[in-house]
Every structure is written in C-alpha cells, then in structure tokens.
Design a protein around this motif. Structure first.
Motif, short mmCIF file in Angstrom:
data_model
loop_
_atom_site.label_atom_id
_atom_site.label_comp_id
_atom_site.label_asym_id
_atom_site.label_seq_id
_atom_site.Cartn_x
_atom_site.Cartn_y
_atom_site.Cartn_z
N TYR A 219 25.99 -1.57 -4.47
CA TYR A 219 26.23 -1.32 -5.89
C TYR A 219 25.55 -2.41 -6.70
N THR A 220 24.66 -2.03 -7.61
CA THR A 220 23.96 -2.98 -8.46
C THR A 220 24.80 -3.28 -9.69
N LEU A 221 25.31 -4.50 -9.74
CA LEU A 221 26.16 -4.90 -10.87
C LEU A 221 25.35 -5.18 -12.12
N ALA A 222 24.11 -5.65 -11.97
CA ALA A 222 23.26 -5.94 -13.12
C ALA A 222 22.86 -4.64 -13.81
N PRO A 223 23.00 -4.55 -15.12
CA PRO A 223 22.60 -3.32 -15.82
C PRO A 223 21.09 -3.13 -15.79
N GLN A 224 20.66 -1.88 -15.84
CA GLN A 224 19.24 -1.56 -15.84
C GLN A 224 18.54 -2.11 -17.08
N PHE A 225 19.21 -2.05 -18.22
CA PHE A 225 18.65 -2.54 -19.48
C PHE A 225 19.55 -3.63 -20.05
N LYS A 226 18.94 -4.62 -20.71
CA LYS A 226 19.66 -5.81 -21.12
C LYS A 226 20.54 -5.60 -22.36
N SER A 227 20.03 -4.92 -23.34
CA SER A 227 20.71 -4.85 -24.63
C SER A 227 21.84 -3.82 -24.64
N SER A 228 22.85 -4.10 -25.44
CA SER A 228 23.94 -3.13 -25.63
C SER A 228 23.47 -1.93 -26.44
N ASN A 229 22.30 -2.03 -27.06
CA ASN A 229 21.75 -0.90 -27.81
C ASN A 229 21.03 0.10 -26.92
N SER A 230 20.73 -0.30 -25.68
CA SER A 230 20.12 0.62 -24.72
C SER A 230 21.20 1.34 -23.93
N SER A 231 20.81 2.37 -23.20
CA SER A 231 21.76 3.09 -22.36
C SER A 231 22.32 2.16 -21.29
N LYS A 232 23.62 2.26 -21.04
CA LYS A 232 24.30 1.42 -20.05
C LYS A 232 24.18 2.10 -18.68
N ILE A 233 23.39 1.52 -17.80
CA ILE A 233 23.10 2.15 -16.51
C ILE A 233 23.20 1.12 -15.40
N ASN A 234 23.91 1.46 -14.34
CA ASN A 234 23.91 0.73 -13.07
C ASN A 234 23.50 1.71 -11.99
N SER A 235 23.39 1.24 -10.76
CA SER A 235 22.97 2.14 -9.69
C SER A 235 23.81 1.93 -8.44
N LEU A 236 24.02 3.02 -7.72
CA LEU A 236 24.75 3.02 -6.46
C LEU A 236 23.83 3.60 -5.39
N ALA A 237 23.74 2.93 -4.25
CA ALA A 237 22.93 3.42 -3.12
C ALA A 237 23.81 3.43 -1.88
N PHE A 238 23.72 4.51 -1.10
CA PHE A 238 24.42 4.55 0.17
C PHE A 238 23.57 5.34 1.16
N GLY A 239 23.74 5.01 2.45
CA GLY A 239 22.93 5.67 3.45
C GLY A 239 23.14 5.09 4.83
N LEU A 240 22.05 4.98 5.59
CA LEU A 240 22.09 4.57 6.98
C LEU A 240 21.22 3.35 7.20
N SER A 241 21.74 2.36 7.94
CA SER A 241 21.00 1.15 8.28
C SER A 241 20.63 1.16 9.77
N LEU A 242 19.41 0.75 10.05
CA LEU A 242 18.92 0.64 11.42
C LEU A 242 18.43 -0.78 11.64
N SER A 243 19.03 -1.48 12.61
CA SER A 243 18.61 -2.84 12.95
C SER A 243 17.56 -2.76 14.05
N ILE A 244 16.35 -3.23 13.74
CA ILE A 244 15.26 -3.15 14.71
C ILE A 244 15.45 -4.19 15.81
N PHE A 245 15.79 -5.42 15.46
CA PHE A 245 16.11 -6.44 16.47
C PHE A 245 16.93 -7.55 15.83
#
Length: 245
Positions: A219-245
């Motif tokens: 979960y990205t806590l930092a907003p996509q845009f800095k100002s309160s006048n811009s749209s308030k957007i964060n991002s969530l990513a989920f999926g699968l991790s593979l450890s190569i070594f």
C-alpha cells in the motif's frame, strides 16, 4: 476475488516443487536456496554457513487506484511488476529472524475508466471518471519508481519453511504517465507531464508464503499528487512473489 483465489491455488500447487525433500530440517546447508540452489558464486560456500533467502524477489501485481469513491478499472490493463535485490541479514542463530534491505524497481500500471486532466491553471491534476472525452478506445495510467525496502523476516526453522515479511519502503517516483489510444490510430499519445506529481514515494508491504513463493500486498501511503487541490489518490498492489535465490 477470483484473482486472489487463483494466486492461492497456484501457491499451494507449486510450493512442493520449490526444493528437494528428505533433508534434515536442522541441517545447515552448504548451498543457496531457490532456482540457483547450487550457485555459490566464485568460491564454494563455507561449511556451516547459514542459509540465506529471498535475495532476488520478483513481484507480479494487480494494481488498484484508491481514492474517495470507487474507481472502476480494466483488469487486463492493471498489472505491474517489482524487482527487488535484497541483503538477507540473519538476526537469530538459525536465521529464523532476519533483516532484509535492498533496492527495488516498481512498475505500477492501471487502466482506470476515466482520465486525468490539468485544471485551467495547469498547476493541478484532476481525475474524471467516465469523462465526456470519448475519442479514445483505451487508456492506461502508471508509474516507474525506485525505492529502498526494509523488512523484518520471520521464518520457521524447517527446510521448507513458512515465512512472513513485514516491511516498508521509501523512494522516488521516476515517471508518471498517461497513455491514450485514439480511435483508428495505432500509436498512443503519451503524457508524461501531469502537474503536481509527488516525487516522494513511501509505503508498507507484506509477504506471506512458503519457501520461494508468497502472496504479496503493498500500500502506497504517499499520495500521487502533492497538493490538496489535486485529486487525492493512493495505490494498492497485491499479487504473487517469487524468490529466485
């Protein structure tokens, strides 16, 4: 939910192939785990050297924009990936607890049903869902980022161990872009100059899995845009991790 169920089934189906069976769970291996199990670098591993894990991790993610009100997305256009190069620093004698620190490249792409526009002052960016601009057949929105992840890693002592990684990261947003494919045109229009983009990136993440495979959430806590006048957007990513070594 269908995507999450598919990831869980895949994890359970292939985790048994992650390593050889029949080894003493307390045996200190001379070899490194993962796909490069027998790779010890330029020199043989020292006898009694602790096993180290999760030093090159690939994450395949589904990405979701988070803002007030629901954001509909095209699922097929909302996938991304992370590449993590990590040091595994044992804290306990059996390496059941360790510290992971390294460098990560993150590519997050989404296909929102709507567009990002500059305001009249060209200083702020606003998202309009299902906007009236209909002269395009598809669009994507995404970010390229570099980050420094730090995580606490907890493992069971067995050869085929269960693991939990709890971490956070801080980094820099290299580029934010929006792509539009207009009707009857094959080449997209790429906008890399949206105003008010927040260069600072920070967030929290979690991995839970068995040996080389794990479920992943970020979960990205930092907003996509800095100002309160811009749209308030964060991002969530989920999926699968593979450890190569």
């Amino acid at each position: 939910m269908k995507f999450l169920k598919l990831l869980i089934c895949l994890l359970l189906a292939v985790q048994g192939l992650a390593q050889p069976h029949g080894k003493d769970s307390n045996f200190v291996s001379r070899h490194r785990p993962g796909f490069f199990w027998y790779n010890t670098g330029w020199r043989p591993a020292k006898v009694g050297k602790l096993r180290k894990y999760d030093r090159l991790i690939l994450d395949v993610t589904y990405n979701q924009l988070m803002m007030s009100g629901s954001v509909k997305q095209h699922t097929a256009r909302s996938f991304g990936c992370n590449v993590n190069t990590m040091w595994d620093i044992p804290i306990t004698n059996g390496n059941t607890v360790s510290l992971g620190i390294g460098l990560a490249y993150k590519f997050q792409k989404t296909g929102p049903k709507g567009l990002f526009f500059r305001d009249t002052s060209a200083r702020y960016t606003h998202f309009y869902a299902d906007s009236g601009y209909t002269d395009y057949r598809k669009n994507t929105f995404g970010n390229h980022m570099l980050a420094i992840p730090v995580e606490f890693r907890f493992r069971t002592p067995r050869w085929q161990h269960f693991k939990v990684h709890v971490g956070a990261s801080v980094g820099y947003r290299l580029q934010t872009f929006q792509k539009l494919w207009e009707e009857n045109k094959h080449r997209p229009i790429k906008d890399k100059d949206l105003p008010d983009v927040n260069g600072l990136v920070y967030g929290v993440h979690l991995r839970v899995g068995i040996r080389n495979l794990a479920l992943f959430a970020d979960y990205t806590l930092a907003p996509q845009f800095k100002s309160s006048n811009s749209s308030k957007i964060n991002s969530l990513a989920f999926g699968l991790s593979l450890s190569i070594f």
